[in-house]
Design a protein around this motif. Structure first.
Motif, PDB file in Angstrom:
ATOM      1  N   THR A  25      -8.265 -22.193   5.284  1.00 35.30           N
ATOM      2  CA  THR A  25      -9.022 -21.982   6.513  1.00 35.30           C
ATOM      3  C   THR A  25      -9.454 -20.541   6.613  1.00 35.30           C
ATOM      4  O   THR A  25      -8.721 -19.630   6.257  1.00 35.30           O
ATOM      5  CB  THR A  25      -8.170 -22.338   7.735  1.00 35.30           C
ATOM      6  N   ALA A  26     -10.651 -20.329   7.062  1.00 33.59           N
ATOM      7  CA  ALA A  26     -11.200 -18.976   7.098  1.00 33.59           C
ATOM      8  C   ALA A  26     -10.566 -18.168   8.226  1.00 33.59           C
ATOM      9  O   ALA A  26     -10.816 -18.397   9.384  1.00 33.59           O
ATOM     10  CB  ALA A  26     -12.710 -19.035   7.287  1.00 33.59           C
ATOM     11  N   GLN A  27      -9.719 -17.234   7.835  1.00 34.54           N
ATOM     12  CA  GLN A  27      -9.137 -16.287   8.768  1.00 34.54           C
ATOM     13  C   GLN A  27      -9.180 -14.910   8.112  1.00 34.54           C
ATOM     14  O   GLN A  27      -9.325 -14.781   6.902  1.00 34.54           O
ATOM     15  CB  GLN A  27      -7.681 -16.661   9.094  1.00 34.54           C
ATOM     16  N   THR A  28      -8.995 -13.899   8.908  1.00 36.47           N
ATOM     17  CA  THR A  28      -8.980 -12.549   8.357  1.00 36.47           C
ATOM     18  C   THR A  28      -7.696 -12.321   7.587  1.00 36.47           C
ATOM     19  O   THR A  28      -6.621 -12.639   8.060  1.00 36.47           O
ATOM     20  CB  THR A  28      -9.082 -11.515   9.486  1.00 36.47           C
ATOM     21  N   ALA A  29      -7.791 -11.773   6.395  1.00 32.84           N
ATOM     22  CA  ALA A  29      -6.599 -11.526   5.600  1.00 32.84           C
ATOM     23  C   ALA A  29      -5.692 -10.522   6.295  1.00 32.84           C
ATOM     24  O   ALA A  29      -6.154  -9.574   6.918  1.00 32.84           O
ATOM     25  CB  ALA A  29      -6.996 -10.988   4.220  1.00 32.84           C
ATOM     26  N   ALA A  30      -4.386 -10.782   6.170  1.00 31.08           N
ATOM     27  CA  ALA A  30      -3.426  -9.875   6.787  1.00 31.08           C
ATOM     28  C   ALA A  30      -3.480  -8.506   6.122  1.00 31.08           C
ATOM     29  O   ALA A  30      -3.800  -8.375   4.954  1.00 31.08           O
ATOM     30  CB  ALA A  30      -2.030 -10.461   6.669  1.00 31.08           C
ATOM     31  N   THR A  31      -3.138  -7.503   6.868  1.00 32.44           N
ATOM     32  CA  THR A  31      -3.121  -6.140   6.333  1.00 32.44           C
ATOM     33  C   THR A  31      -1.901  -5.942   5.452  1.00 32.44           C
ATOM     34  O   THR A  31      -0.784  -6.246   5.855  1.00 32.44           O
ATOM     35  CB  THR A  31      -3.071  -5.118   7.476  1.00 32.44           C
ATOM     36  N   PRO A  32      -2.086  -5.464   4.218  1.00 34.25           N
ATOM     37  CA  PRO A  32      -0.937  -5.307   3.346  1.00 34.25           C
ATOM     38  C   PRO A  32       0.009  -4.200   3.808  1.00 34.25           C
ATOM     39  O   PRO A  32      -0.312  -3.402   4.682  1.00 34.25           O
ATOM     40  CB  PRO A  32      -1.544  -4.974   1.983  1.00 34.25           C
ATOM     41  N   ALA A  33       1.173  -4.183   3.165  1.00 35.70           N
ATOM     42  CA  ALA A  33       2.202  -3.224   3.538  1.00 35.70           C
ATOM     43  C   ALA A  33       1.754  -1.793   3.277  1.00 35.70           C
ATOM     44  O   ALA A  33       0.837  -1.529   2.504  1.00 35.70           O
ATOM     45  CB  ALA A  33       3.477  -3.511   2.749  1.00 35.70           C
ATOM     46  N   ALA A  34       2.434  -0.869   3.901  1.00 34.42           N
ATOM     47  CA  ALA A  34       2.142   0.550   3.712  1.00 34.42           C
ATOM     48  C   ALA A  34       2.406   0.955   2.274  1.00 34.42           C
ATOM     49  O   ALA A  34       3.159   0.314   1.551  1.00 34.42           O
ATOM     50  CB  ALA A  34       3.009   1.377   4.657  1.00 34.42           C
ATOM     51  N   GLU A  35       1.781   2.037   1.871  1.00 37.54           N
ATOM     52  CA  GLU A  35       1.927   2.514   0.500  1.00 37.54           C
ATOM     53  C   GLU A  35       3.365   2.908   0.182  1.00 37.54           C
ATOM     54  O   GLU A  35       4.073   3.465   1.021  1.00 37.54           O
ATOM     55  CB  GLU A  35       1.027   3.742   0.278  1.00 37.54           C
ATOM     56  N   ALA A  36       3.757   2.610  -1.075  1.00 34.42           N
ATOM     57  CA  ALA A  36       5.064   3.056  -1.536  1.00 34.42           C
ATOM     58  C   ALA A  36       4.988   4.552  -1.837  1.00 34.42           C
ATOM     59  O   ALA A  36       3.932   5.078  -2.187  1.00 34.42           O
ATOM     60  CB  ALA A  36       5.464   2.297  -2.793  1.00 34.42           C
ATOM     61  N   PRO A  37       6.095   5.275  -1.690  1.00 33.57           N
ATOM     62  CA  PRO A  37       6.062   6.705  -1.967  1.00 33.57           C
ATOM     63  C   PRO A  37       5.788   6.982  -3.442  1.00 33.57           C
ATOM     64  O   PRO A  37       6.106   6.175  -4.304  1.00 33.57           O
ATOM     65  CB  PRO A  37       7.486   7.164  -1.592  1.00 33.57           C
ATOM     66  N   ALA A  38       5.165   8.113  -3.719  1.00 30.16           N
ATOM     67  CA  ALA A  38       4.862   8.483  -5.095  1.00 30.16           C
ATOM     68  C   ALA A  38       6.144   8.626  -5.898  1.00 30.16           C
ATOM     69  O   ALA A  38       7.168   9.074  -5.393  1.00 30.16           O
ATOM     70  CB  ALA A  38       4.092   9.807  -5.110  1.00 30.16           C
ATOM     71  N   ALA A  39       6.085   8.218  -7.165  1.00 29.82           N
ATOM     72  CA  ALA A  39       7.279   8.214  -8.016  1.00 29.82           C
ATOM     73  C   ALA A  39       7.338   9.469  -8.878  1.00 29.82           C
ATOM     74  O   ALA A  39       6.349  10.154  -9.089  1.00 29.82           O
ATOM     75  CB  ALA A  39       7.273   6.979  -8.897  1.00 29.82           C
ATOM     76  N   ALA A  40       8.534   9.725  -9.384  1.00 29.77           N
ATOM     77  CA  ALA A  40       8.736  10.816 -10.331  1.00 29.77           C
ATOM     78  C   ALA A  40       8.332  10.330 -11.727  1.00 29.77           C
ATOM     79  O   ALA A  40       7.578   9.379 -11.859  1.00 29.77           O
ATOM     80  CB  ALA A  40      10.197  11.247 -10.287  1.00 29.77           C
ATOM     81  N   ALA A  41       8.861  10.981 -12.757  1.00 28.89           N
ATOM     82  CA  ALA A  41       8.546  10.585 -14.131  1.00 28.89           C
ATOM     83  C   ALA A  41       8.925   9.124 -14.341  1.00 28.89           C
ATOM     84  O   ALA A  41       9.921   8.656 -13.799  1.00 28.89           O
ATOM     85  CB  ALA A  41       9.305  11.474 -15.109  1.00 28.89           C
ATOM     86  N   PRO A  42       8.125   8.368 -15.114  1.00 25.10           N
ATOM     87  CA  PRO A  42       8.410   6.945 -15.286  1.00 25.10           C
ATOM     88  C   PRO A  42       9.743   6.696 -15.992  1.00 25.10           C
ATOM     89  O   PRO A  42      10.154   7.461 -16.857  1.00 25.10           O
ATOM     90  CB  PRO A  42       7.234   6.453 -16.134  1.00 25.10           C
ATOM     91  N   THR A  43      10.374   5.596 -15.597  1.00 23.29           N
ATOM     92  CA  THR A  43      11.597   5.164 -16.274  1.00 23.29           C
ATOM     93  C   THR A  43      11.218   4.215 -17.404  1.00 23.29           C
ATOM     94  O   THR A  43      10.082   3.741 -17.494  1.00 23.29           O
ATOM     95  CB  THR A  43      12.520   4.444 -15.289  1.00 23.29           C
ATOM     96  N   SER A  44      12.174   3.911 -18.267  1.00 18.73           N
ATOM     97  CA  SER A  44      11.879   3.036 -19.405  1.00 18.73           C
ATOM     98  C   SER A  44      11.647   1.600 -18.954  1.00 18.73           C
ATOM     99  O   SER A  44      10.921   0.851 -19.602  1.00 18.73           O
ATOM    100  CB  SER A  44      13.022   3.063 -20.416  1.00 18.73           C
TER     101      SER A  44
END
Length: 699
Positions: A25-44
């Protein structure tokens, strides 16, 4: 879920969130969650402690990647299996619980979806009320069974019980406890309108092999099932419960013998049978089809497809050929059996004892709140999904995964160009299909409307039956109308993924886009090895033994040259033989034909994701993290995404009735990828080693 376009996280099958289908049914899509905080160096992104270094990768890559985890892990008493998918599901389940239980405290307004969610959950949890009401909530249905007086009445009851509970191309789910199931989707050869597909059903056990299998385990299941039928009828106050149980079981044995096999049901060409509704009486005599279609509210449909035509003919003949009282006893049992989980504890315990302990090896029933969360998701999935993505799915994750999908699709198209065996004509169509494949990440563009679903706080069984009926109305309302190519077949909180051959589309729900499948803080190798392989798997489903039968418009059409088809079949035959050789339990081998579509998607998807991973490096060298090269992390992430531990009964059930190979054999897909032999050198004589000419390469 079987041709299975779903990823179906193998040993996590029982952990997948039960979901409602087709937000439309045509409805407005829900607003997604807030942004996740920026990460440090990537893990394996690799579970180093789970690796068993005493095992040679070339002998058993699954045991190498997951052996230490498996030795240290016990399957919970309420689970038939444990897997990576379960851990991700568990996170989604806890989030769903927080959302649903939180609505009770918020006291939402009457008539809102939030109120319906809260009331549905509360009704399911009202054990005292369920005990007090006994069989009374089911009595109207039992009375309608008792009122059947003739063949027309029986046909009418069977038609009224028809539900949209099967799905031959997406989920793919061939099972219904009703005598028939209905799947609604666009026509196979005419994609301009939706049609109905009638499918075989009527069994209380999961699949016909449970009735026809000759080994001692299946014989034990049959004996336990007949005893279970008798116990349910005795509890319901039926006289001669033992005698009735034998009669019911004997009828189900005849139904099982009428059924098409799983492999035959997967053959799209055997299913392409558009029958005019007026011809059903002639093509499948026995049922009063006019009464059936009238009760099913399908009278106005000019055509209904017979997915398993011979089975439908035989089942119709059984309706006329077996005594009316036998059918009434059968229908009474199945009415109780279908609703046992929402009847007093004695019924629910009997049901779990058979379906949980006997058939799956599970010794403890899941906590009631967990069952309530699953049931509420099944009835009001999209309403919960809107709340879920607002709270838990950041736009950054959606964007990153969409980029990965686009990268893998581009890689797939480039791979088609490089195929030496494929003609230019077939390449052109394959690339066009890949270019127009729709990508759905996280959540749909439109949502289901639950305004017509009545939910009562004091009627858990009625709520469940009304939800099934609402789903049926929703599906049948689509008949004859233009298909929605953007329609979703999963809710956002479902831990799975799906490729939709008729829509030439893919859905990747928000709940699967979690670590370790997808971790925005992990190195690219782990993400491409895990969720990237999932994406590649779903892309490749569009070109597996079933997907390759459909063109870019979802039309069943042969777009292959004869030479290309022969080459494709030769490659897939090698894959069938490879999986036929795997012995899951003593004397029980994986069925290479039954699992072929999934195995093709695993091989082609892993290869596409590997190439896309290297493309994502932009010509740079992958870093060494935790002593592992990029390629080693990629293949370990893939194998650890498929880590699983299953009870023997659950493993047997999967091999017999599932379109997916058990998880450990899916982890062994790596033996067909040349790059794996460089990352984890495997030598002739090691168990997984394949000569280059024997490695299956399809796309």
């Amino acid at each position: 879920m079987h041709a299975y376009r779903w990823l179906l996280l193998a040993a996590a099958v029982s952990a997948v969130v039960a979901c409602d289908r087709t937000p439309n049914t045509a409805q407005t899509a829900a607003t997604p969650a807030a942004e996740a905080p920026a990460a440090a160096a990537p893990t394996s992104g690799i579970d180093l402690a789970g690796i068993d270094k005493s095992v040679k990768p070339g002998d058993d890559f699954d045991e190498y990647a997951n052996g230490a985890w498996r030795k240290a892990t016990e399957i919970p008493a309420d689970r038939a299996s444990l897997s990576t998918g379960f851990y991700v599901f568990e996170k989604a389940e806890k989030r769903n619980a927080d959302l649903i239980q939180g609505l009770e405290k918020a006291n939402p307004a009457a008539g809102t979806d939030e109120r319906k969610i809260a009331d549905y959950y509360a009704a399911f949890m009202d054990e005292a009320g369920i005990e007090q009401r006994g069989l009374a909530p089911l009595q109207p249905k039992l009375d309608s069974v008792e009122a059947i007086a003739d063949a027309a009445g029986l046909s009418r009851y069977l038609g009224a019980s028809l539900r949209a509970d099967t799905d031959s191309l997406n989920a793919t789910n061939y099972y219904t406890e009703n005598l028939f199931g209905l799947f609604v989707a666009q026509g196979l050869e005419d994609p301009s309108k939706n049609v109905g597909y009638l499918m075989q059903g009527g069994l209380g056990m999961p699949e016909r092999e449970y009735y026809l299998g000759t080994d001692k385990e299946m014989a034990a299941n049959r004996a336990a099932y007949q005893a279970y039928i008798a116990a349910i009828l005795k509890l319901a106050g039926d006289a001669d419960a033992e005698k009735k149980a034998k009669t019911i079981f004997d009828l189900e044995m005849k139904i099982a013998k009428a059924h098409a096999s799983l492999v035959d049901s997967q053959d799209i060409h055997k299913a392409n049978n558009p029958w005019p509704t007026a011809d059903f009486a002639k093509k499948a005599p026995g049922i009063d089809w006019a009464a059936f279609f009238d009760a099913a509210k399908l009278t106005g449909q000019p055509t209904v497809f017979a997915w398993q035509p011979d089975a439908i003919k035989k089942l119709s003949a059984l309706v006329a050929g077996e005594p009316l009282q036998t059918w009434k006893d059968y229908l009474r049992f199945h009415a109780i059996n279908h609703s046992a989980g929402l009847l007093p504890k004695a019924y629910a315990d009997l049901s779990f004892g058979f379906y949980g302990t006997q058939l799956q090896g599970t010794s403890k029933q899941r906590d009631r709140w967990k069952r309530a969360i699953g049931a509420t998701n099944g009835a009001l999935g999209d309403a919960i999904g809107q709340l879920y993505i607002k709270q838990y799915f950041p736009a950054s994750s959606k964007a990153k995964v969409e980029d990965m999908v686009k990268n893998i699709l581009a890689t797939f198209r480039e791979g088609v160009d490089k195929l030496e065996w494929m003609t230019a004509e077939t390449k052109k169509t394959a690339k066009a299909k890949a270019e127009t494949m729709l990508i759905g990440v996280g959540y749909p563009d439109s949502w289901r409307d639950y305004s017509s679903l009545e939910v009562k706080r004091d009627d858990p069984l009625g709520n469940a039956l009304r939800a099934e009926e609402a789903e049926y109305r929703h599906q049948t309302a689509k008949l004859g109308k233009t298909p929605d190519r953007k329609e979703w077949w999963m809710t956002p909180q479902t831990v799975n993924a799906v490729q939709l051959p008729l829509q030439n589309a893919m859905n990747f729900p928000a709940a699967i886009l979690e670590a370790p499948f997808f971790d925005p803080n992990a190195d690219a190798a782990a993400n491409y090895g895990a969720i990237g392989a999932v994406i590649g798997h779903e892309v490749s489903h569009g070109f597996d033994n079933l997907g390759s039968e459909f063109d870019a418009d979802g039309r069943l059409r042969n777009w292959w040259t004869k030479e290309d088809s022969e080459h494709f079949k030769a490659a897939t035959d090698k894959l069938v033989a490879q999986y036929d050789a795997y012995e899951a339990l003593p004397g029980l081998h994986v069925n290479g034909k039954q699992t072929l579509g999934e195995n093709i998607a695993d091989v082609a998807g892993l290869q596409a994701s590997y190439v896309a991973y290297h493309k994502s490096l932009g010509g740079k060298q992958a870093p060494v993290i935790d002593g592992l090269t990029g390629d080693q992390r990629f293949f370990l992430a893939f194998a650890q995404a498929w880590r699983a531990k299953q009870r023997e009964a659950a493993l047997r059930a999967q091999v017999v009735g599932d379109g997916h190979a058990p998880a450990r054999y899916r982890a062994l897909t790596v033996r067909n990828i040349d790059a794996w032999y460089d990352a984890f050198p495997s030598k002739p004589g090691e168990k997984l080693y394949l000569e280059p000419k024997d490695r299956v390469k399809i796309w």
